[in-house]
Design a protein around this motif. Structure first.
Motif, PDB file in Angstrom:
ATOM      1  N   SER A 217       1.464  -1.336  -0.033  1.00  0.00           N
ATOM      2  CA  SER A 217      -0.026   0.084   0.142  1.00  0.00           C
ATOM      3  C   SER A 217       0.649   1.727   0.000  1.00  0.00           C
ATOM      4  CB  SER A 217      -1.064   0.249   1.264  1.00  0.00           C
ATOM      5  OG  SER A 217      -2.005  -1.183   1.512  1.00  0.00           O
ATOM      6  N   PHE A 218       2.015   1.347   0.824  1.00  0.00           N
ATOM      7  CA  PHE A 218       2.716   2.556   1.201  1.00  0.00           C
ATOM      8  C   PHE A 218       3.780   2.634  -0.547  1.00  0.00           C
ATOM      9  CE2 PHE A 218       7.375   3.785   1.163  1.00  0.00           C
ATOM     10  CZ  PHE A 218       6.820   4.808   1.783  1.00  0.00           C
ATOM     11  N   LEU A 219       3.792   1.934  -1.966  1.00  0.00           N
ATOM     12  CA  LEU A 219       4.417   1.936  -2.430  1.00  0.00           C
ATOM     13  C   LEU A 219       3.539   2.282  -3.761  1.00  0.00           C
ATOM     14  CD1 LEU A 219       7.079  -1.225  -2.847  1.00  0.00           C
ATOM     15  CD2 LEU A 219       7.875   1.312  -2.141  1.00  0.00           C
TER      16      LEU A 219
ATOM     17  N   SER B 159       0.731   6.145   4.515  1.00  0.00           N
ATOM     18  CA  SER B 159       0.214   5.337   4.616  1.00  0.00           C
ATOM     19  C   SER B 159      -0.513   4.648   5.516  1.00  0.00           C
ATOM     20  CB  SER B 159       1.173   4.852   4.003  1.00  0.00           C
ATOM     21  OG  SER B 159       0.636   3.957   3.030  1.00  0.00           O
ATOM     22  N   LEU B 160      -0.100   4.507   6.493  1.00  0.00           N
ATOM     23  CA  LEU B 160      -0.841   3.034   7.772  1.00  0.00           C
ATOM     24  C   LEU B 160      -1.484   4.230   8.159  1.00  0.00           C
ATOM     25  CD1 LEU B 160       2.670   2.104  10.101  1.00  0.00           C
ATOM     26  CD2 LEU B 160       0.955   0.617   8.005  1.00  0.00           C
ATOM     27  N   ARG B 161      -1.884   4.814   8.128  1.00  0.00           N
ATOM     28  CA  ARG B 161      -3.374   5.607   8.747  1.00  0.00           C
ATOM     29  C   ARG B 161      -4.379   5.863   7.431  1.00  0.00           C
ATOM     30  NH1 ARG B 161      -7.114   9.321   6.737  1.00  0.00           N
ATOM     31  NH2 ARG B 161      -4.818   9.924   5.213  1.00  0.00           N
TER      32      ARG B 161
ATOM     33  N   VAL C 262      12.275   2.295  -0.151  1.00  0.00           N
ATOM     34  CA  VAL C 262      12.149   3.775  -1.039  1.00  0.00           C
ATOM     35  C   VAL C 262      13.463   4.395  -1.882  1.00  0.00           C
ATOM     36  CG1 VAL C 262      11.513   6.408  -1.525  1.00  0.00           C
ATOM     37  CG2 VAL C 262       9.841   4.714  -0.147  1.00  0.00           C
ATOM     38  N   ARG C 263      14.114   4.368  -0.868  1.00  0.00           N
ATOM     39  CA  ARG C 263      15.952   4.224  -1.685  1.00  0.00           C
ATOM     40  C   ARG C 263      16.441   2.896  -2.230  1.00  0.00           C
ATOM     41  NH1 ARG C 263      17.656   8.635   1.233  1.00  0.00           N
ATOM     42  NH2 ARG C 263      16.472   8.185   3.864  1.00  0.00           N
TER      43      ARG C 263
ATOM     44  N   ALA D 266      -5.119  -4.406   0.533  1.00  0.00           N
ATOM     45  CA  ALA D 266      -3.660  -3.872   0.033  1.00  0.00           C
ATOM     46  C   ALA D 266      -4.239  -4.695  -1.501  1.00  0.00           C
ATOM     47  CB  ALA D 266      -2.403  -4.066   0.836  1.00  0.00           C
ATOM     48  N   PRO D 267      -3.271  -3.744  -2.099  1.00  0.00           N
ATOM     49  CA  PRO D 267      -3.164  -4.533  -4.151  1.00  0.00           C
ATOM     50  C   PRO D 267      -2.341  -5.116  -3.608  1.00  0.00           C
ATOM     51  CG  PRO D 267      -1.841  -2.029  -3.323  1.00  0.00           C
ATOM     52  CD  PRO D 267      -2.121  -2.683  -1.691  1.00  0.00           C
TER      53      PRO D 267
END
Length: 328
Positions: free
Chosen positions: A179-181, A209-211, A291-292, A318-319
């Motif tokens: 979900s974050f990505l 994103s967790l929220r 991310v990095r 999630a996706p």
């Protein structure tokens, strides 16, 4: 401008919906398990928050709480039994002798190895090729189990025995990372902002994103005694379903709650507690190094043409796929 306050419900009356009584002409509340909620639960969540802040759901066999204030209370108040939520006080007291430097090292190393494996491809699925592997890989490295063996053990549900109850929650971290990505990649401005961002900004984006899209949508607790909540009083000894996904988008608590905004001035999330827990730390490190590593290995990484992430799921969400072009 602060979010509008909804009218307060009766503070100390019994709930209107009695699970032992027939409907009797009352308007029936929607269920979080209604058909279609797996694809889009937000209309159901919105109606529950606004019209049925306390209702009994026969499918869940539990009373349902959907407003942020009620859900947050149920997760922390001693009048409710407490399930295992990483980062809660009881969890935090159980962890000693954690090497934070080692956790950071294994998260970084695993993320960069996985990213480099994807970089040469024309097309990839970040859920299958990255999110599915990173949480398991970091746990494998942290507990000293060969990576190839760890994946077999994880799918055999032996991760908890090796990594503890917190570290073994690999599937939750996998969904949270997906979900974050998705939240990052769907917006080119977010990509630009986070590509070379300091760790603090990435951590804020992770918490946001967790929220907005918590990996666990529904948690279950039980009341130890009568508890006043929005809309009435929860009877003692009752099973209670906490709609974490609904609480995270409560407009009474969050301004413009459906928007993904790492810079919001009213942040908070309910997936993890605030206390020390290696699993919570590891999840944040996995997000940071994801991310990095991805943007360093693939500076032109973007979603595939015409693809938009589609979260799915009722209890966890999630996706299921993130189609990307590693080289733009």
């Amino acid at each position: 401008m602060a979010p509008a306050r909804r009218a307060a419900g009766p503070a100390r009356v019994r709930p209107v919906a009695d699970p032992t009584a027939p409907p009797g002409g009352l308007t029936v509340a929607p269920s979080p398990l209604d058909p279609g909620a797996a694809l889009d639960p937000h209309p159901v969540h919105r109606r529950l928050r606004e019209e049925f802040p306390l209702t009994y759901d026969p499918l869940l066999r539990a009373w349902v709480l959907s407003r942020y204030a009620d859900v947050a209370t149920a997760l922390t108040d001693p009048r409710f039994t407490h399930g295992h939520r990483p980062g809660d006080p009881a969890c935090a007291r159980a962890h000693t002798d954690v090497d934070l430097g080692e956790l950071r090292s294994v998260a970084e190393r695993t993320a960069f190895v996985l990213a480099r494996r994807i970089a040469g491809r024309e097309r990839a699925d970040l859920v299958a090729d990255f999110c599915h592997w990173l949480p398991a890989g970091t746990v494998a490295a942290a507990v000293g189990v060969p990576y190839r063996d760890m994946m077999r053990l994880v799918r055999g549900r032996a991760a908890t025995a090796l990594a503890g109850e917190c570290g073994g929650q690999i599937a939750v971290r996998e969904k949270a990372l997906a979900s974050f990505l998705a939240n990052v990649l769907v917006d080119p401005d977010q990509v630009a902002a986070l590509r070379d961002a300091p760790p603090g900004l990435v951590a804020r984006a992770w918490a946001e994103s967790l929220r907005r899209d918590p990996p666990v949508q529904i948690a279950v607790r039980r009341t130890r005694e009568d508890v006043p909540v929005s809309g009435g009083v929860l009877p003692g000894g009752s099973s209670v379903a906490l709609l974490i996904g609904a609480a995270g988008r409560d407009p009474e608590r969050f301004r413009d709650p459906d928007r993904f905004d790492p810079l919001r001035d009213d942040p908070h999330q309910l997936t993890y507690g605030p206390g020390f827990c290696p699993a919570v730390i590891l999840a944040g490190l996995e997000a940071e190094y994801a991310v990095r590593a991805l943007f360093q290995a693939m500076p032109r990484l973007r979603l595939a043409d015409g693809f938009r992430p589609a979260p799915a799921g009722l209890i966890t969400r999630a996706p299921r796929t993130l189609a990307v072009l590693p080289n733009g």
